[in-house]
Design an enzyme around this catalytic site. Structure first.
Site, PDB file in Angstrom:
ATOM      1  N   GLU A 565      50.119  64.252 126.868  1.00 39.26           N
ATOM      2  CA  GLU A 565      49.941  64.715 125.681  1.00 39.26           C
ATOM      3  C   GLU A 565      51.442  65.464 125.653  1.00 39.26           C
ATOM      4  O   GLU A 565      52.156  65.750 126.291  1.00 39.26           O
ATOM      5  CB  GLU A 565      49.177  66.090 125.559  1.00 39.26           C
ATOM      6  CG  GLU A 565      49.214  66.683 124.413  1.00 39.26           C
ATOM      7  CD  GLU A 565      48.167  67.694 124.051  1.00 39.26           C
ATOM      8  OE1 GLU A 565      48.039  68.542 123.353  1.00 39.26           O
ATOM      9  OE2 GLU A 565      47.520  68.172 125.403  1.00 39.26           O
ATOM     10  N   ASN A 620      49.850  66.278 118.746  1.00 36.55           N
ATOM     11  CA  ASN A 620      49.187  67.385 117.703  1.00 36.55           C
ATOM     12  C   ASN A 620      49.859  67.269 116.518  1.00 36.55           C
ATOM     13  O   ASN A 620      50.752  67.235 116.103  1.00 36.55           O
ATOM     14  CB  ASN A 620      49.268  68.649 118.304  1.00 36.55           C
ATOM     15  CG  ASN A 620      48.523  68.941 119.659  1.00 36.55           C
ATOM     16  OD1 ASN A 620      47.404  69.136 119.502  1.00 36.55           O
ATOM     17  ND2 ASN A 620      49.320  68.777 120.853  1.00 36.55           N
ATOM     18  N   GLU A 652      45.976  64.315 117.597  1.00 33.28           N
ATOM     19  CA  GLU A 652      44.988  65.120 117.791  1.00 33.28           C
ATOM     20  C   GLU A 652      45.059  66.333 116.570  1.00 33.28           C
ATOM     21  O   GLU A 652      46.263  66.624 116.251  1.00 33.28           O
ATOM     22  CB  GLU A 652      45.346  65.852 119.033  1.00 33.28           C
ATOM     23  CG  GLU A 652      45.399  64.955 120.442  1.00 33.28           C
ATOM     24  CD  GLU A 652      45.784  65.771 121.613  1.00 33.28           C
ATOM     25  OE1 GLU A 652      45.723  67.032 121.575  1.00 33.28           O
ATOM     26  OE2 GLU A 652      45.487  65.272 122.713  1.00 33.28           O
ATOM     27  N   ASP A 682      40.970  68.181 118.701  1.00 22.35           N
ATOM     28  CA  ASP A 682      41.209  69.051 119.638  1.00 22.35           C
ATOM     29  C   ASP A 682      40.567  70.395 119.714  1.00 22.35           C
ATOM     30  O   ASP A 682      39.980  70.806 118.325  1.00 22.35           O
ATOM     31  CB  ASP A 682      42.776  69.326 119.643  1.00 22.35           C
ATOM     32  CG  ASP A 682      43.589  69.793 120.482  1.00 22.35           C
ATOM     33  OD1 ASP A 682      43.054  70.028 121.566  1.00 22.35           O
ATOM     34  OD2 ASP A 682      44.757  70.451 120.309  1.00 22.35           O
ATOM     35  N   GLU A 739      40.390  70.377 128.767  1.00 24.26           N
ATOM     36  CA  GLU A 739      41.647  71.024 128.627  1.00 24.26           C
ATOM     37  C   GLU A 739      41.658  72.244 129.662  1.00 24.26           C
ATOM     38  O   GLU A 739      40.601  72.807 129.666  1.00 24.26           O
ATOM     39  CB  GLU A 739      42.136  71.235 127.557  1.00 24.26           C
ATOM     40  CG  GLU A 739      42.456  70.384 126.356  1.00 24.26           C
ATOM     41  CD  GLU A 739      42.976  70.784 125.016  1.00 24.26           C
ATOM     42  OE1 GLU A 739      43.892  70.470 124.704  1.00 24.26           O
ATOM     43  OE2 GLU A 739      41.890  71.366 124.438  1.00 24.26           O
TER      44      GLU A 739
END
Length: 788
Positions: A565, A620, A652, A682, A739
């Site tokens: 990520e 993201n 995400e 997310d 996460e």
């Protein structure tokens, strides 16, 4: 006078006198008509027409005299000397022509002088003709009557030409002809009354004298000449009338074609008016003729000014009221040989409306109709001076729309404009006449409350309550935050007062939005710091201050890294590292997130494309990016430029990005899926409608928020939620990523519950990609160099 009357009645043949009067009338009318035409002709034609007029007038004067002499019957034989008779004709024509020439030079004075000269010509012809008169006797003259006869001819002649040349109508020319007739006849019969014949048989008539028969023939010839010239004058007059009428019609058509009102007036009386003026006056053009100009333009005399200079006045139409107009007044000395004035009238209503609109726009906001920044500052300055004088306080409220930039990006500027107008309408309805609301720019508004230190917070609460009560519609919901500052308590000048109200507004936003705060001293430093941070963030990309770090995503059962990520970091040159949870919200509020998000996506794809190992890269994406109409095109272009395969990219998004415009979000996600890009939800579990979103949107993965993973092995509620999400993922066929895994106990719990993937500090802290070269390059010889 008795001698003249006695002579006229007792010693003349009245039939011949009547014939002489007819000839005199024809000659006078012809002379005046020709003289008028001569005055209108050009320089060359003027002299020709003067000569014709002189011939007609002189012949008429001469013929009238000798017809009257033929009518005179003293009872003695008579004759006429040839030389003097011819000289009398020449005197009549020449002196009359001189008088006519003087009269047509312009002005009443020259016309009067010319007429007096014509009267002198009549006298010269008369007494020269009387000197040619031969009888067996002597002519005895009365000097006093002779002088009177000359004076009568000169005065009446002057009056005749002044009247005939000053008038443009048939009536005026007829008056001039009548006075000329009186001048000729009055002089003749007065002159005849001045002479007495004393018979003397010793005086013989010369043989060379013209007999009465020959004189009658000469008079007949002169009369024929007069009739011929009279006919010519009649034809000329008719032609001139037709030409003048045609010219007037042409001028009338041109005047009616004009946009402005046009009026010709004489002595304040309207002679002619076009249709444009008639429309302004609210009546017909024909009905204006003869009316007084002051009826419609009462202020014209007071505002006339210099001729040709435009002045503003007011027109009073027939229906009442007033119309603002601009008036130009010019003399027309050549119009009908009398002083006229042309008046041009321009309607100023359209100009006044435009000026009013310009004035309004100069002091008001065009979109909302509220006062603009300039007007607000001017009013605030006046109220501050009044507060100083009266020792009172005033309040300033600053407010703006919450997440307005996102509304523009998500729903378009038209929706944003509608929100601004609605806010102005709803809040403006809560103010009293002493209070002023202004739009300072964008979504920034300010409210001024004179003597309102106690009512400022009450008004702020009413505003928030009113907006909160507005039912949600298909469009965005209006929400605002409010900051309050009081003068002179919180600031001593206008700039500081507005700045402090703005600082209070930012505090209200920072503390949850949809609320109001009053300024206190601690806010100043915070707002300055935030504004500096906003400014620096806007330039962070161009200055190269942003970097990406990468956190691995690992399979729990094997420990293999499946991807990374990409996480953003800001290295401020003075502040050092700035936490993402501090600058990312600022970027979203200010709109800088679009540029920053584009940088992150390009850099992540470029970096991942250099890895020999085909690991996934997760990026993201904010709600503003997702709803940007060009986002899918940008992703496609980025993949093409970097050479990264679409299936290696994972986007995400949070649930918040979905609920603002679900239809647009669904379309965008489907287009991304069509490219081959994977989609992950997310922070699952922190939104509003998680289950329905999983069913409606094409997700590939679910990421459980770290708040549920923390101490999951010892927290029964957290454990229950995690088990539910894992079961949901298995049921929907979606991979689940946990996460924030930081301890072995948390990882063991996830493994026991058959969670597939995890990421967190336990498995790898966010670091530069070179740290993870063993995963990205496998057995590559120099993975660091390869990454560079």
């Amino acid at each position: 006078m008795l001698t003249v009357i006695g002579c006229f009645v007792g010693e003349h043949n009245l039939w011949l006198v009547a014939l002489a009067a007819l000839v005199c009338t024809l000659a006078s009318a012809t002379a005046i008509a020709l003289l008028t035409h001569a005055g209108r002709a050009g320089q060359r034609g003027r002299y020709l027409w003067l000569a014709v007029a002189a011939a007609a007038g002189g012949s008429g004067i001469w013929a009238t005299h000798f017809l009257a002499m033929l009518a005179y019957a003293p009872g003695l034989p008579s004759g006429y000397g040839v030389g003097l008779t011819l000289l009398s004709y020449a005197d009549a024509v020449a002196i009359t022509g001189l008088g006519f020439a003087l009269a047509t030079m312009g002005g009443r004075g020259r016309a009067a002088l010319g007429g007096a000269v014509v009267g002198g010509g009549i006298a010269a012809m008369h007494y020269t003709g009387m000197a040619a008169y031969e009888v067996p006797g002597h002519l005895i003259w009365n000097p006093a009557v002779v002088v009177v006869s000359v004076a009568v001819g000169a005065v009446l002649g002057a009056m005749a030409l002044v009247a005939g040349l000053s008038a443009s109508t048939v009536r005026g020319r007829a008056l001039g002809a009548g006075l000329l007739i009186l001048a000729i006849c009055g002089h003749h019969f007065t002159g005849m009354g001045a002479v007495t014949i004393q018979p003397d048989p010793t005086v013989a008539i010369p043989e060379s004298a013209i007999r009465t028969e020959w004189l009658a023939a000469a008079v007949a010839l002169a009369s024929s000449l007069i009739l011929l010239l009279a006919g010519a004058a009649l034809l000329i007059d008719l032609r001139e009338r037709r030409r003048a009428e045609s010219e007037r019609e042409r001028l009338r058509s041109l005047a009616n074609a004009a946009v402005e009102g046009l009026v010709v007036c004489r002595g304040g009386q309207i002679v002619s008016a076009n249709e444009a003026f008639a429309r302004l006056a609210g009546t017909e053009a024909a009905s204006l003729v003869g009316a007084s100009l002051s009826t419609y333009l009462p202020g014209l005399a007071a505002t006339a000014g210099t001729a040709g200079e435009a002045v503003e006045s007011e027109l009073v139409p027939a229906g009442g009221g007033t119309i603002p107009v601009e008036v130009i007044l010019r003399p027309m000395a050549e119009y009908g040989r009398q002083l006229h004035h042309a008046v041009a009238v321009r309607d100023l209503r359209a100009r006044r409306r435009a000026e009013s609109q310009i004035h309004f726009l100069a002091h008001h906001d065009a979109l909302t109709g509220l006062a603009n920044r300039t007007s607000f500052h001017a009013r605030l300055e006046r109220e501050m001076r009044a507060a100083d004088t009266q020792r009172t306080r005033l309040a300033v409220l600053c407010l703006d729309l919450d997440r307005f930039k996102e509304v523009n990006d998500l729903f378009g500027h038209a929706a944003g404009d509608t929100m601004l107008r609605d806010l102005a309408l709803r809040v403006g309805g809560l103010l009293d006449p002493t209070q002023l609301m202004a739009r300072l720019g964008g979504d920034e508004f300010a409210i001024l409350i004179p003597q309102g230190d106690g009512s400022a917070e009450r008004l702020a609460e009413r505003i928030l309550a009113t907006l909160a009560a507005v039912p949600a519609a298909a469009g965005p919901v209006i929400a605002t935050s409010i900051g309050i500052a009081i003068y002179p308590d919180d600031a001593q000048d206008q700039r500081a007062l507005l700045s402090h109200a703005d600082a209070a507004l930012y505090r209200a936003k920072a503390e949850g939005r949809g609320t109001c705060r009053r300024y206190d001293a601690s806010m100043g430093a915070q707002i300055r710091d935030r504004r500096m941070l906003e400014h620096d963030l806007r330039h962070a990309v161009s200055r190269g201050e942003l970097d990406l770090v990468y956190q691995p995503q690992t399979r729990i059962d094997t420990g293999a890294v499946t991807g990374f990520e990409a996480l953003l970091r800001w290295r401020h040159p003075e502040r050092g590292p700035v936490p993402p949870d501090l600058f990312v919200p600022i970027a979203e509020e200010t709109g800088a997130i679009l540029e920053i998000g584009a940088f992150v996506l390009r850099e992540a794809c470029r970096t991942a494309s250099l890895w020999p190992q085909p690991l996934a890269i997760a990026v993201n994406v904010s709600a503003v990016q997702l709803h940007n109409p060009h986002f899918v095109q940008f992703v496609h272009g980025t993949l093409f430029e970097s050479g990264l395969k679409a299936e290696r990219l994972e986007i995400e998004i949070t649930e918040t990005a979905l609920i603002r415009d679900p239809a647009r979000a669904l379309l965008t996600l489907r287009q991304l899926k069509a490219l081959g890009v994977r989609i992950a939800m997310d922070d699952f579990g922190t939104g509003y409608s998680s289950l329905s979103n999983l069913r409606s949107f094409p997700f590939d993965r679910i990421k459980i928020d770290r708040s549920f993973i923390k101490a999951v092995h010892s927290n029964p509620q957290g454990a229950a939620i995690v088990r539910s999400v894992l079961g949901l993922g298995r049921g929907l066929g979606l991979a689940v990523v946990a996460e924030g895994v930081e301890t072995d106990e948390e990882l063991s719990f996830l493994a026991a519950e058959h969670c597939t993937l995890a990421q967190g500090y336990l498995l790898g802290r966010p670091s530069p990609i070179a740290i993870f070269a063993e995963y990205t390059h496998g057995n590559a010889e120099d993975p660091v160099a390869a990454v560079a």
